[in-house]
Motif scaffolding. Structure first.
Motif, short mmCIF file in Angstrom:
data_model
loop_
_atom_site.label_atom_id
_atom_site.label_comp_id
_atom_site.label_asym_id
_atom_site.label_seq_id
_atom_site.Cartn_x
_atom_site.Cartn_y
_atom_site.Cartn_z
N ARG A 53 -94.57 -46.80 92.56
CA ARG A 53 -94.90 -46.45 93.94
C ARG A 53 -93.66 -46.03 94.71
NH1 ARG A 53 -95.16 -48.20 99.14
NH2 ARG A 53 -93.89 -50.04 98.70
N ARG A 54 -92.57 -46.76 94.52
CA ARG A 54 -91.34 -46.46 95.24
C ARG A 54 -90.61 -45.25 94.67
NH1 ARG A 54 -88.67 -51.20 98.00
NH2 ARG A 54 -90.35 -52.71 98.36
N GLY A 55 -90.76 -45.01 93.38
CA GLY A 55 -89.93 -44.00 92.74
C GLY A 55 -90.54 -42.64 92.56
N LYS A 56 -91.87 -42.52 92.65
CA LYS A 56 -92.47 -41.23 92.30
C LYS A 56 -92.04 -40.11 93.22
CE LYS A 56 -96.96 -42.46 94.36
NZ LYS A 56 -98.40 -42.68 94.02
N ASP A 76 -89.10 -39.61 94.10
CA ASP A 76 -87.83 -39.17 93.53
C ASP A 76 -87.98 -38.73 92.08
OD1 ASP A 76 -86.18 -39.66 95.80
OD2 ASP A 76 -86.23 -41.80 95.36
N GLY A 77 -89.22 -38.56 91.64
CA GLY A 77 -89.47 -38.12 90.26
C GLY A 77 -89.38 -39.22 89.23
N ILE A 78 -89.41 -40.49 89.67
CA ILE A 78 -89.32 -41.63 88.76
C ILE A 78 -90.70 -42.22 88.57
CG2 ILE A 78 -88.23 -43.85 88.30
CD1 ILE A 78 -86.09 -43.06 90.43
N ARG A 79 -91.18 -42.24 87.34
CA ARG A 79 -92.48 -42.85 87.03
C ARG A 79 -92.25 -44.05 86.11
NH1 ARG A 79 -96.57 -39.63 89.10
NH2 ARG A 79 -97.48 -41.73 89.33
N SER A 80 -93.14 -45.01 86.20
CA SER A 80 -92.93 -46.25 85.48
C SER A 80 -94.21 -46.71 84.79
CB SER A 80 -92.44 -47.34 86.44
OG SER A 80 -92.16 -48.54 85.75
N PHE A 81 -94.04 -47.37 83.65
CA PHE A 81 -95.16 -47.86 82.85
C PHE A 81 -94.82 -49.23 82.29
CE2 PHE A 81 -94.73 -43.30 82.67
CZ PHE A 81 -96.01 -42.83 82.90
N SER A 82 -95.81 -50.08 82.15
CA SER A 82 -95.62 -51.32 81.40
C SER A 82 -96.39 -51.21 80.10
CB SER A 82 -96.05 -52.54 82.21
OG SER A 82 -97.43 -52.51 82.52
N ALA A 120 -93.51 -50.11 68.17
CA ALA A 120 -92.69 -49.29 69.07
C ALA A 120 -93.43 -48.07 69.58
CB ALA A 120 -91.42 -48.85 68.35
N ALA A 121 -94.60 -47.78 69.03
CA ALA A 121 -95.28 -46.52 69.33
C ALA A 121 -95.68 -46.38 70.79
CB ALA A 121 -96.51 -46.37 68.43
N THR A 122 -96.23 -47.44 71.39
CA THR A 122 -96.68 -47.32 72.78
C THR A 122 -95.50 -47.14 73.73
OG1 THR A 122 -98.63 -48.66 72.27
CG2 THR A 122 -98.12 -48.34 74.58
N THR A 123 -94.39 -47.82 73.44
CA THR A 123 -93.18 -47.62 74.24
C THR A 123 -92.75 -46.15 74.20
OG1 THR A 123 -92.36 -49.87 73.88
CG2 THR A 123 -90.73 -48.19 74.44
N VAL A 124 -92.66 -45.61 73.00
CA VAL A 124 -92.20 -44.23 72.84
C VAL A 124 -93.20 -43.26 73.45
CG1 VAL A 124 -91.62 -42.45 71.13
CG2 VAL A 124 -90.80 -44.80 70.82
N TRP A 125 -94.48 -43.53 73.31
CA TRP A 125 -95.51 -42.68 73.91
C TRP A 125 -95.36 -42.66 75.43
CZ3 TRP A 125 -100.01 -43.91 76.90
CH2 TRP A 125 -100.90 -42.82 77.07
N CYS A 126 -95.19 -43.82 76.04
CA CYS A 126 -95.02 -43.88 77.49
C CYS A 126 -93.73 -43.18 77.94
CB CYS A 126 -95.00 -45.33 77.97
SG CYS A 126 -96.60 -46.14 77.97
N ALA A 127 -92.70 -43.27 77.12
CA ALA A 127 -91.42 -42.67 77.49
C ALA A 127 -91.41 -41.16 77.37
CB ALA A 127 -90.31 -43.26 76.60
N THR A 128 -92.26 -40.59 76.49
CA THR A 128 -92.10 -39.18 76.16
C THR A 128 -93.35 -38.32 76.23
OG1 THR A 128 -92.50 -39.55 73.78
CG2 THR A 128 -90.23 -39.79 74.57
N SER A 129 -94.53 -38.89 76.27
CA SER A 129 -95.74 -38.08 76.16
C SER A 129 -95.93 -37.15 77.35
CB SER A 129 -96.97 -38.98 76.05
OG SER A 129 -98.16 -38.19 76.05
N PRO A 130 -96.13 -35.86 77.10
CA PRO A 130 -96.39 -34.91 78.19
C PRO A 130 -97.73 -35.18 78.88
CG PRO A 130 -96.61 -33.83 76.05
CD PRO A 130 -96.03 -35.17 75.79
N GLN A 149 -98.82 -39.31 85.65
CA GLN A 149 -99.32 -40.67 85.65
C GLN A 149 -98.17 -41.64 85.95
OE1 GLN A 149 -102.44 -41.70 85.21
NE2 GLN A 149 -103.53 -40.11 84.07
N GLY A 150 -98.52 -42.88 86.25
CA GLY A 150 -97.51 -43.89 86.45
C GLY A 150 -98.11 -45.15 87.04
N GLY A 151 -97.33 -46.23 86.95
CA GLY A 151 -97.76 -47.50 87.51
C GLY A 151 -98.88 -48.16 86.74
#
Length: 319
Positions: free
Chosen positions: A201-204, A206-212, A258-268, A273-275
Motif C-alpha cells: 500500500r505504501r510502496g506502489k 513508488d513502483g514497489i510491490r510486495s508479496f508474502s 523456492a518456486a513460489t518465491t521466485v514466481w512472486c519475484a519475477t512473474s510478469p 498485483q501486490g499485497g
C-alpha cells in the motif's frame, strides 16, 4: 477490510520448480538481495535468480559458510548481516545505499522456527525479531534503493502456520502470557503477511510491490529446534521417525519450495498485483477463520487495518 485474494490460474502449481517458473525470464542488470540465501530454499532462490542473470547479494552472519554453500555460482556477492542486531542491519543497508545501485528484488527469506523463549538485545521475542522486525528494519532502510529500481518487488516468506495465531497487539513479546513457541512462530508469520500488505500500500506509488509467500512443507535447517519427539507428538513423524506415508504427498523438494518465491519475484503476470499472500505459484484463495485445510490465507493475515497498525508499531521498534 481485507486484501483481495483471487487466484489467477498461473499455469504453475504445487509440483512446479523454481527453474520452471523463471524459464524465459532475463534478469540481466537486475540487483537482488536474498536473506538466508545460502541455505535451504534460500540457496535455491539465489541460484535460480543468479542463473537468470541477476546480481544476487547474500547477507550472512557466517560469511565463510555462505561462500562455501554457494561456491561456483556466478553473479553472487556476500556481505555481513545479523538481522537480530540493528546496527548490523543499518551498516549493511548503508553500504548498499552508498553504492547507488537500484534494488529490484528484496527477498526476506531468512527465519527461525519454534525456538525456546529467547529475546534479542532490545528485549523483543526472538522469533518475531528474526522473522519480522529485522526484515522490517532492512526494508525501511533500503527504501531509497527500492525506489531507484522503478519497479521493485519485495517478497516476504510467511507460512501456512499463520492460521494458528493472529497477531497479538497486546502482548507480542510474551511478557504477560506463558510462552508457546508454536503460537510465537505463527504470530511472526502472520506479521510477515501483514507486512507485505502494508508495504504494498505504501510502496506502489513508488513502483514497489510486495508479496508474502507460503513455500509449503519442506525439510530444511529451519526445523533444527524441533526434536523428533516433538514431530511425533504433532503427528509429523511415525514411530520409526519417518514422515507418515499418508503425508508424503504434502511435502515439497527444495526446488519446489523456492518456486513460489521466485514466481512472486519475477512473474510478469503479477505486474499490476501486490499485497497478496501466495502459495503453489499462485495467489492464494481467501478462506474463513474456521477453515480446516492447510491452504488459503485466513482473515487476520490479510487485514489491511491490522497491517497498518502493525507497521506503525514496528516503526517504534526500530527507532
Amino acid at each position: 477490510m481485507t486484501t483481495s485474494q483471487t487466484p489467477i490460474d498461473s499455469g504453475f502449481g504445487f509440483a512446479s520448480t523454481a527453474d520452471d517458473v523463471i524459464a524465459g525470464i532475463d534478469l540481466s542488470g537486475k540487483s537482488a538481495i536474498v536473506t538466508g540465501g545460502y541455505s535451504g530454499i534460500g540457496a535455491e532462490t539465489t541460484r535460480v535468480l543468479a542463473k537468470a542473470g541477476a546480481t544476487v547479494i547474500v547477507p550472512a552472519r557466517d560469511l565463510d559458510k555462505a561462500c562455501k554453500a554457494l561456491n561456483g555460482i556466478a553473479h553472487v556477492e556476500f556481505a555481513s548481516l545479523d538481522l537480530l542486531e540493528p546496527n548490523s542491519v543499518d551498516a549493511f543497508a548503508d553500504v548498499f545505499e552508498k553504492s547507488g545501485r537500484p534494488l529490484h528484488l528484496l527477498v526476506n527469506n531468512a527465519g527461525v522456527m519454534a525456538t525456546p523463549l529467547m529475546h534479542d538485545g532490545k528485549g523483543y521475542e526472538l522469533q518475531l525479531s528474526a522473522n519480522h522486525i529485522g526484515h522490517f528494519r532492512l526494508a525501511v532502510r533500503l527504501w531509497p534503493a527500492l525506489c531507484r529500481a522503478d519497479g521493485a518487488r519485495v517478497v516476504a516468506l510467511s507460512s501456512g502456520a499463520h492460521r494458528w495465531a493472529a497477531f497479538d497487539f497486546d502482548d507480542p513479546h510474551f511478557r504477560q502470557h506463558e510462552y508457546d513457541r508454536w503460537i510465537a512462530y505463527a504470530q511472526a508469520k502472520t506479521a510477515t503477511a501483514l507486512f507485505a500488505v502494508e508495504l504494498d500500500r505504501r510502496g506502489k506509488g513508488d513502483g514497489i510491490r510486495s508479496f508474502s509467500v507460503h513455500p509449503g512443507r519442506i525439510e530444511t535447517g529451519l526445523q533444527r529446534h524441533i526434536s523428533l519427539a516433538d514431530l511425533q507428538a504433532l503427528g509429523f513423524r511415525n514411530e520409526q521417525g519417518e514422515i507418515p506415508a499418508e503425508q508424503r504427498h504434502m511435502y515439497k523438494s527444495t526446488a519446489q519450495g523456492a518456486a513460489t518465491t521466485v514466481w512472486c519475484a519475477t512473474s510478469p503476470t503479477l505486474k499490476d498485483q501486490g499485497g497478496v499472500y501466495c502459495e503453489n505459484c499462485d495467489i492464494a484463495a481467501a478462506v474463513e477463520a474456521g477453515h480446516k485445510e492447510m491452504n488459503g490465507v485466513l482473515p487476520w493475515a490479510r487485514d489491511a487495518q491490522a497491517a497498518q497498525q502493525l507497521w506503525v508499531l514496528s516503526e517504534t521498534w526500530i527507532t
